[in-house]
Design a protein around this motif. Sequence first.
Motif, PDB file in Angstrom:
ATOM      1  N   UNK A   1       1.197   2.697  -4.213  1.00  0.00           N
ATOM      2  CA  UNK A   1       1.127   1.284  -4.565  1.00  0.00           C
ATOM      3  C   UNK A   1       1.884   0.465  -3.532  1.00  0.00           C
ATOM      4  N   UNK A   2       1.385  -0.691  -3.175  1.00  0.00           N
ATOM      5  CA  UNK A   2       2.011  -1.519  -2.149  1.00  0.00           C
ATOM      6  C   UNK A   2       3.366  -2.033  -2.616  1.00  0.00           C
ATOM      7  N   UNK A   3       4.228  -2.343  -1.641  1.00  0.00           N
ATOM      8  CA  UNK A   3       5.558  -2.868  -1.964  1.00  0.00           C
ATOM      9  C   UNK A   3       5.447  -4.209  -2.689  1.00  0.00           C
ATOM     10  N   UNK A   4       4.451  -5.025  -2.305  1.00  0.00           N
ATOM     11  CA  UNK A   4       4.296  -6.342  -2.938  1.00  0.00           C
ATOM     12  C   UNK A   4       3.993  -6.198  -4.425  1.00  0.00           C
ATOM     13  N   UNK A  19       8.354   6.970 -10.610  1.00  0.00           N
ATOM     14  CA  UNK A  19       8.501   8.366 -11.016  1.00  0.00           C
ATOM     15  C   UNK A  19       7.147   9.046 -11.142  1.00  0.00           C
ATOM     16  N   UNK A  20       6.176   8.342 -11.711  1.00  0.00           N
ATOM     17  CA  UNK A  20       4.841   8.918 -11.853  1.00  0.00           C
ATOM     18  C   UNK A  20       4.181   9.099 -10.492  1.00  0.00           C
ATOM     19  N   UNK A  21       4.386   8.150  -9.580  1.00  0.00           N
ATOM     20  CA  UNK A  21       3.863   8.310  -8.224  1.00  0.00           C
ATOM     21  C   UNK A  21       4.493   9.517  -7.537  1.00  0.00           C
ATOM     22  N   UNK A  26       4.156  15.146  -5.564  1.00  0.00           N
ATOM     23  CA  UNK A  26       4.713  16.492  -5.629  1.00  0.00           C
ATOM     24  C   UNK A  26       3.822  17.484  -6.348  1.00  0.00           C
ATOM     25  N   UNK A  27       2.566  17.111  -6.601  1.00  0.00           N
ATOM     26  CA  UNK A  27       1.588  17.989  -7.267  1.00  0.00           C
ATOM     27  C   UNK A  27       2.049  18.390  -8.669  1.00  0.00           C
ATOM     28  N   UNK A 203       0.275   4.498  -9.414  1.00  0.00           N
ATOM     29  CA  UNK A 203       0.598   3.106  -9.157  1.00  0.00           C
ATOM     30  C   UNK A 203      -0.511   2.309  -8.501  1.00  0.00           C
ATOM     31  N   UNK A 204      -1.532   2.994  -7.996  1.00  0.00           N
ATOM     32  CA  UNK A 204      -2.689   2.310  -7.422  1.00  0.00           C
ATOM     33  C   UNK A 204      -3.672   1.853  -8.489  1.00  0.00           C
ATOM     34  N   UNK A 205      -3.441   2.236  -9.726  1.00  0.00           N
ATOM     35  CA  UNK A 205      -4.367   1.905 -10.812  1.00  0.00           C
ATOM     36  C   UNK A 205      -3.718   0.920 -11.780  1.00  0.00           C
TER      37      UNK A 205
END
Length: 242
Positions: A1-4, A19-21, A26-27, A203-205
Amino acid sequence: MSDDVMRQFPKRARAILGALDASAMGYVLPMLDHGYLYLAATRMSLFRSEQHWAVVFEVFGFSPRVGVPDLSVTTIDGEIDAPAWSADDRHGRHRKVQTFRPVPDGDWIDVEDPETVAAEGRLVVRGREIPLPEQGAYAAAGIDLLEARPLVFELCRYLSAMHREEVLATGAERRGNIAADMAQVMVLDDWHHPDLAGGELPGDTETFRQLAEVLATGDASIYTAPETGNTHWRNWPEGGRL
Protein backbone atom coordinates in the motif's frame (compact mmCIF):
# COMPACT_ATOMS: atom_id res chain seq x y z
CA MET A 1 0.00 0.00 0.00
CA SER A 2 1.30 3.48 -0.83
CA ASP A 3 2.62 5.75 1.92
CA ASP A 4 -0.05 8.35 1.06
CA VAL A 5 -2.86 5.87 1.64
CA MET A 6 -1.24 4.55 4.81
CA ARG A 7 -0.99 8.04 6.29
CA GLN A 8 -4.76 8.48 5.97
CA PHE A 9 -5.41 5.74 8.51
CA PRO A 10 -5.72 6.18 12.26
CA LYS A 11 -2.72 4.88 14.15
CA ARG A 12 -4.31 1.62 15.35
CA ALA A 13 -5.73 0.63 11.98
CA ARG A 14 -2.49 1.59 10.27
CA ALA A 15 -0.48 -0.70 12.53
CA ILE A 16 -2.89 -3.61 12.02
CA LEU A 17 -2.84 -3.19 8.26
CA GLY A 18 0.93 -3.02 8.31
CA ALA A 19 0.98 -6.23 10.31
CA LEU A 20 -1.21 -7.98 7.75
CA ASP A 21 0.99 -6.71 4.92
CA ALA A 22 4.07 -7.98 6.73
CA SER A 23 2.43 -11.38 7.22
CA ALA A 24 1.75 -11.55 3.48
CA MET A 25 5.32 -10.65 2.60
CA GLY A 26 6.52 -13.34 4.99
CA TYR A 27 4.29 -16.02 3.40
CA VAL A 28 2.22 -16.21 6.58
CA LEU A 29 -1.11 -14.99 5.19
CA PRO A 30 -2.77 -17.90 3.34
CA MET A 31 -2.26 -17.93 -0.43
CA LEU A 32 -5.46 -19.19 -2.04
CA ASP A 33 -3.73 -20.31 -5.22
CA HIS A 34 -0.89 -22.09 -3.46
CA GLY A 35 0.79 -24.39 -5.92
CA TYR A 36 0.63 -27.37 -3.57
CA LEU A 37 -3.04 -27.07 -2.61
CA TYR A 38 -6.27 -27.56 -4.52
CA LEU A 39 -8.54 -25.08 -2.75
CA ALA A 40 -12.05 -26.21 -1.79
CA ALA A 41 -13.40 -23.83 0.89
CA THR A 42 -12.37 -20.84 2.99
CA ARG A 43 -13.67 -18.73 5.84
CA MET A 44 -12.30 -15.76 7.79
CA SER A 45 -13.14 -14.63 11.33
CA LEU A 46 -12.17 -11.47 13.19
CA PHE A 47 -11.67 -11.30 16.97
CA ARG A 48 -10.67 -8.52 19.34
CA SER A 49 -10.47 -7.40 22.93
CA GLU A 50 -9.46 -4.03 24.33
CA GLN A 51 -5.82 -5.09 24.10
CA HIS A 52 -5.56 -7.57 21.21
CA TRP A 53 -6.82 -8.37 17.70
CA ALA A 54 -6.75 -11.56 15.66
CA VAL A 55 -7.72 -12.80 12.21
CA VAL A 56 -8.42 -16.50 11.68
CA PHE A 57 -8.29 -18.03 8.22
CA GLU A 58 -9.76 -21.47 7.53
CA VAL A 59 -8.62 -23.21 4.35
CA PHE A 60 -9.92 -26.65 3.38
CA GLY A 61 -8.58 -28.53 0.39
CA PHE A 62 -6.37 -31.29 -0.88
CA SER A 63 -2.63 -31.45 -1.34
CA PRO A 64 -1.27 -34.51 -3.19
CA ARG A 65 1.87 -34.12 -1.10
CA VAL A 66 -0.18 -34.65 2.06
CA GLY A 67 -2.33 -37.37 0.54
CA VAL A 68 -5.53 -36.67 2.47
CA PRO A 69 -7.90 -33.69 2.64
CA ASP A 70 -7.06 -31.30 5.42
CA LEU A 71 -8.19 -28.10 7.07
CA SER A 72 -5.63 -25.49 8.10
CA VAL A 73 -6.61 -22.86 10.65
CA THR A 74 -4.18 -19.94 10.62
CA THR A 75 -4.35 -17.28 13.34
CA ILE A 76 -2.57 -13.96 12.86
CA ASP A 77 -2.72 -11.70 15.89
CA GLY A 78 -1.24 -8.68 17.58
CA GLU A 79 -1.71 -5.95 20.14
CA ILE A 80 -4.19 -3.17 19.44
CA ASP A 81 -1.68 -0.46 20.37
CA ALA A 82 1.43 -2.12 18.97
CA PRO A 83 3.63 -0.17 16.55
CA ALA A 84 4.06 -1.36 12.96
CA TRP A 85 5.66 -4.76 12.64
CA SER A 86 9.35 -5.15 11.97
CA ALA A 87 10.97 -7.34 9.35
CA ASP A 88 11.28 -10.09 11.97
CA ASP A 89 7.51 -10.29 12.18
CA ARG A 90 7.35 -11.46 8.58
CA HIS A 91 8.66 -14.83 9.71
CA GLY A 92 5.57 -15.78 11.62
CA ARG A 93 6.19 -14.65 15.19
CA HIS A 94 2.50 -13.77 15.39
CA ARG A 95 1.24 -16.76 13.42
CA LYS A 96 -0.22 -19.95 14.83
CA VAL A 97 -1.35 -22.79 12.57
CA GLN A 98 -3.36 -25.88 13.42
CA THR A 99 -4.26 -28.68 11.02
CA PHE A 100 -7.37 -30.83 11.26
CA ARG A 101 -8.66 -33.80 9.29
CA PRO A 102 -12.45 -33.51 8.96
CA VAL A 103 -12.29 -36.19 6.23
CA PRO A 104 -9.91 -39.00 7.26
CA ASP A 105 -8.35 -41.30 4.70
CA GLY A 106 -9.84 -44.70 4.07
CA ASP A 107 -10.80 -47.14 1.36
CA TRP A 108 -12.60 -44.34 -0.48
CA ILE A 109 -9.17 -43.35 -1.84
CA ASP A 110 -7.98 -45.50 -4.75
CA VAL A 111 -5.03 -47.58 -3.58
CA GLU A 112 -3.32 -47.60 -6.96
CA ASP A 113 -3.96 -43.92 -7.69
CA PRO A 114 -4.20 -41.98 -4.39
CA GLU A 115 -5.28 -38.77 -6.13
CA THR A 116 -8.43 -40.55 -7.38
CA VAL A 117 -11.63 -41.49 -5.55
CA ALA A 118 -12.23 -45.25 -5.43
CA ALA A 119 -15.24 -46.76 -7.18
CA GLU A 120 -16.64 -47.61 -3.77
CA GLY A 121 -15.63 -47.22 -0.15
CA ARG A 122 -16.57 -45.80 3.22
CA LEU A 123 -16.44 -41.99 3.34
CA VAL A 124 -16.62 -40.39 6.79
CA VAL A 125 -16.96 -36.66 7.46
CA ARG A 126 -16.65 -35.50 11.07
CA GLY A 127 -17.42 -39.03 12.25
CA ARG A 128 -20.53 -39.35 10.13
CA GLU A 129 -20.59 -41.76 7.21
CA ILE A 130 -21.99 -40.34 3.98
CA PRO A 131 -22.39 -42.01 0.58
CA LEU A 132 -19.80 -41.41 -2.09
CA PRO A 133 -21.49 -39.08 -4.59
CA GLU A 134 -22.69 -40.39 -7.92
CA GLN A 135 -21.08 -38.91 -11.02
CA GLY A 136 -24.08 -36.69 -11.71
CA ALA A 137 -23.92 -35.16 -8.24
CA TYR A 138 -20.66 -33.38 -9.10
CA ALA A 139 -22.20 -31.61 -12.08
CA ALA A 140 -25.18 -30.62 -9.94
CA ALA A 141 -22.72 -29.02 -7.51
CA GLY A 142 -21.06 -27.09 -10.34
CA ILE A 143 -18.00 -29.32 -10.63
CA ASP A 144 -16.86 -30.52 -14.05
CA LEU A 145 -14.81 -33.70 -13.66
CA LEU A 146 -11.44 -33.68 -15.38
CA GLU A 147 -11.28 -37.44 -15.78
CA ALA A 148 -13.63 -40.39 -16.06
CA ARG A 149 -13.49 -40.89 -12.29
CA PRO A 150 -13.59 -38.14 -9.65
CA LEU A 151 -10.31 -36.86 -8.29
CA VAL A 152 -9.85 -36.36 -4.56
CA PHE A 153 -9.75 -32.58 -4.86
CA GLU A 154 -13.02 -32.69 -6.80
CA LEU A 155 -14.60 -34.66 -3.98
CA CYS A 156 -13.33 -32.00 -1.55
CA ARG A 157 -15.07 -29.34 -3.62
CA TYR A 158 -18.25 -31.38 -3.69
CA LEU A 159 -18.14 -31.74 0.10
CA SER A 160 -17.53 -28.00 0.44
CA ALA A 161 -20.67 -27.34 -1.58
CA MET A 162 -22.88 -29.88 0.16
CA HIS A 163 -21.37 -30.18 3.66
CA ARG A 164 -19.56 -26.86 4.13
CA GLU A 165 -19.96 -26.54 7.89
CA GLU A 166 -18.58 -30.03 8.41
CA VAL A 167 -15.37 -29.53 6.44
CA LEU A 168 -14.62 -26.11 7.93
CA ALA A 169 -13.68 -25.46 11.55
CA THR A 170 -15.88 -25.95 14.55
CA GLY A 171 -16.23 -23.04 16.95
CA ALA A 172 -13.68 -24.63 19.27
CA GLU A 173 -11.19 -25.21 16.44
CA ARG A 174 -11.59 -21.65 15.23
CA ARG A 175 -10.89 -20.32 18.70
CA GLY A 176 -8.02 -22.73 19.36
CA ASN A 177 -5.46 -19.91 19.50
CA ILE A 178 -7.79 -17.12 20.60
CA ALA A 179 -7.69 -15.81 24.17
CA ALA A 180 -10.87 -16.32 26.19
CA ASP A 181 -11.45 -12.56 26.61
CA MET A 182 -11.53 -11.92 22.86
CA ALA A 183 -14.93 -11.52 21.23
CA GLN A 184 -15.78 -12.65 17.73
CA VAL A 185 -16.51 -9.48 15.76
CA MET A 186 -17.20 -10.84 12.29
CA VAL A 187 -17.30 -14.01 10.18
CA LEU A 188 -16.95 -13.85 6.40
CA ASP A 189 -17.60 -16.75 4.04
CA ASP A 190 -16.55 -14.67 1.04
CA TRP A 191 -14.37 -11.58 0.70
CA HIS A 192 -11.83 -10.07 -1.69
CA HIS A 193 -8.54 -11.84 -0.94
CA PRO A 194 -5.30 -10.32 -2.24
CA ASP A 195 -3.52 -11.99 -5.15
CA LEU A 196 -0.38 -12.71 -3.16
CA ALA A 197 1.35 -14.57 -6.00
CA GLY A 198 0.81 -11.49 -8.16
CA GLY A 199 2.40 -9.21 -5.56
CA GLU A 200 -0.83 -7.75 -4.16
CA LEU A 201 -0.87 -7.10 -0.41
CA PRO A 202 -3.84 -6.80 1.98
CA GLY A 203 -3.24 -3.06 2.20
CA ASP A 204 -3.70 -2.76 -1.56
CA THR A 205 -7.35 -3.76 -1.17
CA GLU A 206 -10.20 -1.68 0.19
CA THR A 207 -11.51 -4.87 1.79
CA PHE A 208 -8.59 -5.28 4.15
CA ARG A 209 -8.32 -1.55 4.79
CA GLN A 210 -11.87 -1.68 6.12
CA LEU A 211 -11.21 -4.87 8.06
CA ALA A 212 -8.22 -3.27 9.75
CA GLU A 213 -10.50 -0.47 10.95
CA VAL A 214 -13.03 -3.03 12.20
CA LEU A 215 -10.29 -4.71 14.22
CA ALA A 216 -9.03 -1.37 15.54
CA THR A 217 -12.44 -0.13 16.65
CA GLY A 218 -14.65 -3.20 17.11
CA ASP A 219 -17.28 -1.59 14.85
CA ALA A 220 -18.34 -4.26 12.33
CA SER A 221 -20.54 -1.77 10.46
CA ILE A 222 -17.40 -0.21 8.96
CA TYR A 223 -17.11 -3.20 6.62
CA THR A 224 -19.30 -2.72 3.55
CA ALA A 225 -18.00 -5.54 1.28
CA PRO A 226 -16.49 -2.89 -1.04
CA GLU A 227 -15.01 -5.34 -3.55
CA THR A 228 -16.34 -8.44 -5.25
CA GLY A 229 -15.62 -11.59 -3.26
CA ASN A 230 -13.12 -13.96 -4.85
CA THR A 231 -12.57 -16.75 -2.34
CA HIS A 232 -14.43 -19.44 -4.31
CA TRP A 233 -12.02 -22.05 -5.67
CA ARG A 234 -12.99 -21.19 -9.26
CA ASN A 235 -11.17 -17.88 -8.88
CA TRP A 236 -7.83 -19.57 -8.15
CA PRO A 237 -7.26 -22.03 -11.03
CA GLU A 238 -3.50 -22.23 -10.54
CA GLY A 239 -3.79 -23.78 -7.08
CA GLY A 240 -2.45 -27.32 -6.78
CA ARG A 241 -0.72 -27.30 -10.15
CA LEU A 242 2.83 -27.82 -8.83
